[in-house]
Design a protein around this motif. Structure first.
Motif, PDB file in Angstrom:
ATOM      1  N   ALA A  76     -11.555   3.441   2.574  1.00 60.12           N
ATOM      2  CA  ALA A  76     -10.230   3.791   3.079  1.00 60.12           C
ATOM      3  C   ALA A  76      -9.557   2.526   3.591  1.00 60.12           C
ATOM      4  CB  ALA A  76     -10.342   4.830   4.192  1.00 60.12           C
ATOM      5  N   THR A  77      -8.274   2.366   3.266  1.00 55.13           N
ATOM      6  CA  THR A  77      -7.495   1.214   3.720  1.00 55.13           C
ATOM      7  C   THR A  77      -6.267   1.697   4.478  1.00 55.13           C
ATOM      8  OG1 THR A  77      -8.212  -0.185   1.872  1.00 55.13           O
ATOM      9  CG2 THR A  77      -6.209  -0.837   3.025  1.00 55.13           C
ATOM     10  N   LEU A  78      -6.064   1.152   5.674  1.00 59.27           N
ATOM     11  CA  LEU A  78      -4.876   1.418   6.473  1.00 59.27           C
ATOM     12  C   LEU A  78      -4.104   0.112   6.599  1.00 59.27           C
ATOM     13  CD1 LEU A  78      -6.543   3.485   9.359  1.00 59.27           C
ATOM     14  CD2 LEU A  78      -5.417   4.367   7.313  1.00 59.27           C
ATOM     15  N   ALA A  79      -2.794   0.146   6.312  1.00 58.93           N
ATOM     16  CA  ALA A  79      -1.984  -1.071   6.337  1.00 58.93           C
ATOM     17  C   ALA A  79      -0.693  -0.821   7.092  1.00 58.93           C
ATOM     18  CB  ALA A  79      -1.680  -1.534   4.915  1.00 58.93           C
ATOM     19  N   TYR A  80      -0.247  -1.859   7.843  1.00 58.42           N
ATOM     20  CA  TYR A  80       1.024  -1.776   8.559  1.00 58.42           C
ATOM     21  C   TYR A  80       1.634  -3.166   8.631  1.00 58.42           C
ATOM     22  CZ  TYR A  80       4.508  -1.196  12.207  1.00 58.42           C
ATOM     23  OH  TYR A  80       5.690  -1.184  12.901  1.00 58.42           O
ATOM     24  N   GLY A  81       2.949  -3.263   8.404  1.00 55.53           N
ATOM     25  CA  GLY A  81       3.598  -4.555   8.509  1.00 55.53           C
ATOM     26  C   GLY A  81       5.039  -4.519   8.049  1.00 55.53           C
ATOM     27  N   ARG A  82       5.514  -5.649   7.537  1.00 55.80           N
ATOM     28  CA  ARG A  82       6.889  -5.817   7.093  1.00 55.80           C
ATOM     29  C   ARG A  82       6.887  -6.399   5.692  1.00 55.80           C
ATOM     30  NH1 ARG A  82      10.963  -3.813  10.205  1.00 55.80           N
ATOM     31  NH2 ARG A  82      12.243  -5.703  10.308  1.00 55.80           N
ATOM     32  N   VAL A  83       7.878  -6.008   4.886  1.00 57.33           N
ATOM     33  CA  VAL A  83       8.057  -6.577   3.558  1.00 57.33           C
ATOM     34  C   VAL A  83       9.446  -7.196   3.482  1.00 57.33           C
ATOM     35  CG1 VAL A  83       6.438  -5.044   2.401  1.00 57.33           C
ATOM     36  CG2 VAL A  83       8.814  -4.360   2.624  1.00 57.33           C
TER      37      VAL A  83
ATOM     38  N   GLY B  59       0.924   2.112   4.981  1.00 57.06           N
ATOM     39  CA  GLY B  59       0.302   2.884   3.914  1.00 57.06           C
ATOM     40  C   GLY B  59      -1.143   3.210   4.213  1.00 57.06           C
ATOM     41  N   ILE B  60      -1.662   4.192   3.489  1.00 58.27           N
ATOM     42  CA  ILE B  60      -3.064   4.566   3.557  1.00 58.27           C
ATOM     43  C   ILE B  60      -3.560   4.791   2.140  1.00 58.27           C
ATOM     44  CG2 ILE B  60      -2.403   6.993   3.964  1.00 58.27           C
ATOM     45  CD1 ILE B  60      -5.098   7.295   5.449  1.00 58.27           C
ATOM     46  N   GLY B  61      -4.707   4.243   1.833  1.00 60.78           N
ATOM     47  CA  GLY B  61      -5.255   4.383   0.489  1.00 60.78           C
ATOM     48  C   GLY B  61      -6.724   4.743   0.513  1.00 60.78           C
ATOM     49  N   LEU B  62      -7.146   5.532  -0.458  1.00 61.62           N
ATOM     50  CA  LEU B  62      -8.551   5.886  -0.645  1.00 61.62           C
ATOM     51  C   LEU B  62      -8.989   5.423  -2.026  1.00 61.62           C
ATOM     52  CD1 LEU B  62      -8.606   9.538   0.755  1.00 61.62           C
ATOM     53  CD2 LEU B  62      -9.407   7.462   1.907  1.00 61.62           C
ATOM     54  N   ASN B  63     -10.164   4.835  -2.094  1.00 62.48           N
ATOM     55  CA  ASN B  63     -10.661   4.301  -3.360  1.00 62.48           C
ATOM     56  C   ASN B  63     -12.134   4.648  -3.511  1.00 62.48           C
ATOM     57  OD1 ASN B  63     -11.918   2.166  -5.166  1.00 62.48           O
ATOM     58  ND2 ASN B  63      -9.761   1.699  -5.426  1.00 62.48           N
ATOM     59  N   TYR B  64     -12.460   5.286  -4.633  1.00 61.76           N
ATOM     60  CA  TYR B  64     -13.855   5.632  -4.926  1.00 61.76           C
ATOM     61  C   TYR B  64     -14.367   4.741  -6.049  1.00 61.76           C
ATOM     62  CZ  TYR B  64     -17.870   8.031  -6.950  1.00 61.76           C
ATOM     63  OH  TYR B  64     -19.108   8.319  -7.467  1.00 61.76           O
ATOM     64  N   ASP B  65     -15.452   4.015  -5.782  1.00 64.70           N
ATOM     65  CA  ASP B  65     -16.067   3.163  -6.791  1.00 64.70           C
ATOM     66  C   ASP B  65     -17.526   2.971  -6.422  1.00 64.70           C
ATOM     67  OD1 ASP B  65     -16.856   1.349  -8.675  1.00 64.70           O
ATOM     68  OD2 ASP B  65     -15.320  -0.146  -8.214  1.00 64.70           O
TER      69      ASP B  65
ATOM     70  N   ALA C  71     -11.767   6.275  -8.852  1.00 62.42           N
ATOM     71  CA  ALA C  71     -10.607   7.111  -8.516  1.00 62.42           C
ATOM     72  C   ALA C  71      -9.924   6.537  -7.284  1.00 62.42           C
ATOM     73  CB  ALA C  71     -11.041   8.557  -8.268  1.00 62.42           C
ATOM     74  N   ARG C  72      -8.621   6.837  -7.144  1.00 58.18           N
ATOM     75  CA  ARG C  72      -7.865   6.313  -6.019  1.00 58.18           C
ATOM     76  C   ARG C  72      -6.694   7.247  -5.696  1.00 58.18           C
ATOM     77  NH1 ARG C  72      -7.393   3.744 -10.721  1.00 58.18           N
ATOM     78  NH2 ARG C  72      -5.328   3.266 -11.581  1.00 58.18           N
ATOM     79  N   ALA C  73      -6.265   7.213  -4.457  1.00 58.00           N
ATOM     80  CA  ALA C  73      -5.104   7.981  -4.003  1.00 58.00           C
ATOM     81  C   ALA C  73      -4.468   7.207  -2.861  1.00 58.00           C
ATOM     82  CB  ALA C  73      -5.512   9.379  -3.557  1.00 58.00           C
ATOM     83  N   ALA C  74      -3.143   7.336  -2.705  1.00 61.84           N
ATOM     84  CA  ALA C  74      -2.469   6.554  -1.670  1.00 61.84           C
ATOM     85  C   ALA C  74      -1.162   7.207  -1.251  1.00 61.84           C
ATOM     86  CB  ALA C  74      -2.203   5.133  -2.175  1.00 61.84           C
ATOM     87  N   PHE C  75      -0.746   6.878  -0.030  1.00 55.02           N
ATOM     88  CA  PHE C  75       0.593   7.199   0.464  1.00 55.02           C
ATOM     89  C   PHE C  75       1.163   5.931   1.078  1.00 55.02           C
ATOM     90  CE2 PHE C  75       3.416   8.209   4.011  1.00 55.02           C
ATOM     91  CZ  PHE C  75       4.390   8.960   3.353  1.00 55.02           C
ATOM     92  N   GLN C  76       2.414   5.581   0.692  1.00 55.49           N
ATOM     93  CA  GLN C  76       3.066   4.380   1.219  1.00 55.49           C
ATOM     94  C   GLN C  76       4.498   4.716   1.646  1.00 55.49           C
ATOM     95  OE1 GLN C  76       1.708   0.591  -1.047  1.00 55.49           O
ATOM     96  NE2 GLN C  76       1.605   2.226  -2.548  1.00 55.49           N
ATOM     97  N   ARG C  77       4.909   4.124   2.760  1.00 60.79           N
ATOM     98  CA  ARG C  77       6.232   4.403   3.314  1.00 60.79           C
ATOM     99  C   ARG C  77       6.975   3.086   3.552  1.00 60.79           C
ATOM    100  NH1 ARG C  77       8.919   8.480   6.215  1.00 60.79           N
ATOM    101  NH2 ARG C  77      10.341   7.750   7.854  1.00 60.79           N
ATOM    102  N   PHE C  78       8.229   3.011   3.059  1.00 66.28           N
ATOM    103  CA  PHE C  78       9.081   1.844   3.214  1.00 66.28           C
ATOM    104  C   PHE C  78      10.322   2.265   4.007  1.00 66.28           C
ATOM    105  CE2 PHE C  78       6.638   1.597  -0.632  1.00 66.28           C
ATOM    106  CZ  PHE C  78       6.167   0.288  -0.676  1.00 66.28           C
ATOM    107  N   ALA C  79      10.417   1.839   5.271  1.00 63.62           N
ATOM    108  CA  ALA C  79      11.561   2.161   6.121  1.00 63.62           C
ATOM    109  C   ALA C  79      12.579   1.036   6.005  1.00 63.62           C
ATOM    110  CB  ALA C  79      11.111   2.338   7.567  1.00 63.62           C
TER     111      ALA C  79
END
Length: 439
Positions: free
Chosen positions: A237-244, A277-283, A290-298
């Motif tokens: 599982a990956t949790l990310a927060y920041g600015r683009v 964003g939050i991502g899940l990765n199976y390997d 397999a992978r799944a993710a949710f990402q939000r751009f404000a």
């Protein structure tokens, strides 16, 4: 060897990078908690690298024998390590296997310290030719791109768990040179990424400006500034927060594209947008991934201008993107992969890509090669900056590619893409070629 077991701990600490994260309780009664080697002894004992003498004592002032040092290294080699940890343990084992009879621990430690900063990189040439329906030959020539890139990627060791890494790019586009002289738009030197990375057992944290690793193939392949944390083993599982940054390569680019589709005369400016964003990765290292993710751009406020004069300022709603993907490897040669993304935008809210690959080019192995074919539908509302070379955001089409390694660490690549613009249905085709010299 006339080095004490306590002094040998300094070298043995390299094994700690391949083992548990936190120091365990010290099992040896003759090493007090305030001893300088307390944490090292506890950690190495918990990892099974060192052992006591049956009476719960460590006897750290006794001279270590050659056999005991070899046994310590052998136990480290037996651990299930990977990546940089495995390379470090292999190097330690090779050094002691060859020089154990006449070199002490201090020499090995000095050699390791001299190698605490590592460099790699590449020199790259890329050619791209785009042709759009109704475009004449002169316009075809204008759309050619000849880009030269020189990249350096240093990695500096802070301690057994932490490294500082960076990416420095210097590039020039000879197709936009003016009378043979590079202008500001045809060449650039840029510090693309810089971050601190902590690697622990089943846990990693990164802080700084780094590449996104949540659904980066289809949705967002740009770097961001912030922090991310990855934990887990087979399921990560990956949790990310920041600015683009604002621009055509992120979510802001979508808002700008949608406005200019209606009002071509307007330009836009905007500050960096918040990203998480939050991502899940199976390997599990087997056939299925397999992978799944949710990402939000404000995005916040965007100001549109005409000829330098503000036209309007709008607050753009945050863009949310869900994505899923999977891959399956039939054998050592054939594999398939697919991904799908969906956004909450009004237009071009869907994106998907799928393909089949055969073999794979390995830069270290001369003569290896790989080929693939895939179809991409990259709606600009969901695929802000995908990783594909010939089908871009806002387009759909077929992609074919081949990679070949004629000599070690030299990789050649040719791709061809054909399709159309999603909004206008204008047909296009793209020829893409690249040569990489890796070091």
């Amino acid at each position: 060897m006339k080095k004490t077991l306590v002094s040998a701990l300094t070298t043995a600490l390299v094994v700690g990078a391949a083992s548990t994260t936190f120091a365990a309780a010290n099992p040896f009664s003759d090493v007090p908690a305030d001893h300088w080697a307390y944490d090292a002894v506890s950690q190495l004992a918990a990892d099974g690298v060192i052992e006591g003498y049956g009476d719960s004592t460590f006897k750290g002032n006794r001279n270590i024998t050659r056999y005991e040092m070899a046994q310590m290294v052998a136990k480290a080699m037996a651990k299930n390590t990977s990546g940089a940890d495995k390379a470090l343990v292999d190097k330690l084992a090779a050094e002691f296997a060859e020089e154990l009879n006449n070199l002490g621990v201090r020499v090995a430690k000095l050699e390791r310290n001299a190698d605490m900063v590592k460099w790699n990189g590449k020199a790259e040439y890329t050619f791209t030719r785009n042709h759009f329906e109704g475009q004449d030959r002169a316009a075809d020539r204008d759309s050619n791109n000849n880009k030269f890139l020189f990249r350096l990627e240093p990695s500096a060791e802070v301690n057994a768990n932490w490294h500082v890494k960076a990416r420095l790019d210097a590039w020039t586009d000879s197709s936009t040179d003016s009378n043979g002289i590079n202008d500001a738009t045809s060449s650039k030197v840029e510090l693309k990424r810089i971050w601190a990375q902590g690697d622990y057992k089943n846990f990693q944290v990164r802080i700084g400006k780094m590449g996104n690793k949540i659904a980066d193939d289809l949705v967002f392949d740009d770097p961001f500034s912030g922090v991310d944390v990855t934990f887990g083993k087979n399921v990560k599982a990956t949790l990310a927060y920041g600015r683009v940054n604002s621009g055509t390569n992120d979510a802001f680019g979508y808002a700008k594209k949608m406005e200019k589709a209606t009002n071509n005369q307007y330009d836009a400016t905007e500050e960096a947008s918040t990203y998480w964003g939050i991502g899940l990765n199976y390997d599990a290292g087997k056939k299925l991934t397999a992978r799944a993710a949710f990402q939000r751009f404000a995005l916040g406020d965007i100001t549109f201008t005409e000829d330098g004069v503000n036209y309007k300022t709008e607050n753009v709603d945050a863009i949310n993107v869900w994505s899923v993907g999977a891959g399956y490897k039939f054998d050592k040669n054939f594999a398939i992969n697919g991904a799908y993304a969906r956004a909450n935008t009004d237009e071009q809210k869907s994106a998907f890509a799928y393909g089949v690959s055969y073999k794979g080019a390995q830069a270290a192995n001369k003569g290896t090669w790989g080929a693939w074919i895939g179809y991409r539908y990259l709606g600009a509302g969901a695929a802000f900056h995908p990783t594909y070379d010939v089908v871009k955001s806002g387009y759909k089409g077929l992609e074919l590619g081949v990679k070949y390694v004629p000599w070690k660490n030299i990789v050649t690549q040719v791709q061809y893409g054909t399709g159309s613009n999603i909004a206008t249905n204008t047909k296009y085709n793209t020829l893409f070629g690249r040569v990489e010299f890796l070091f």
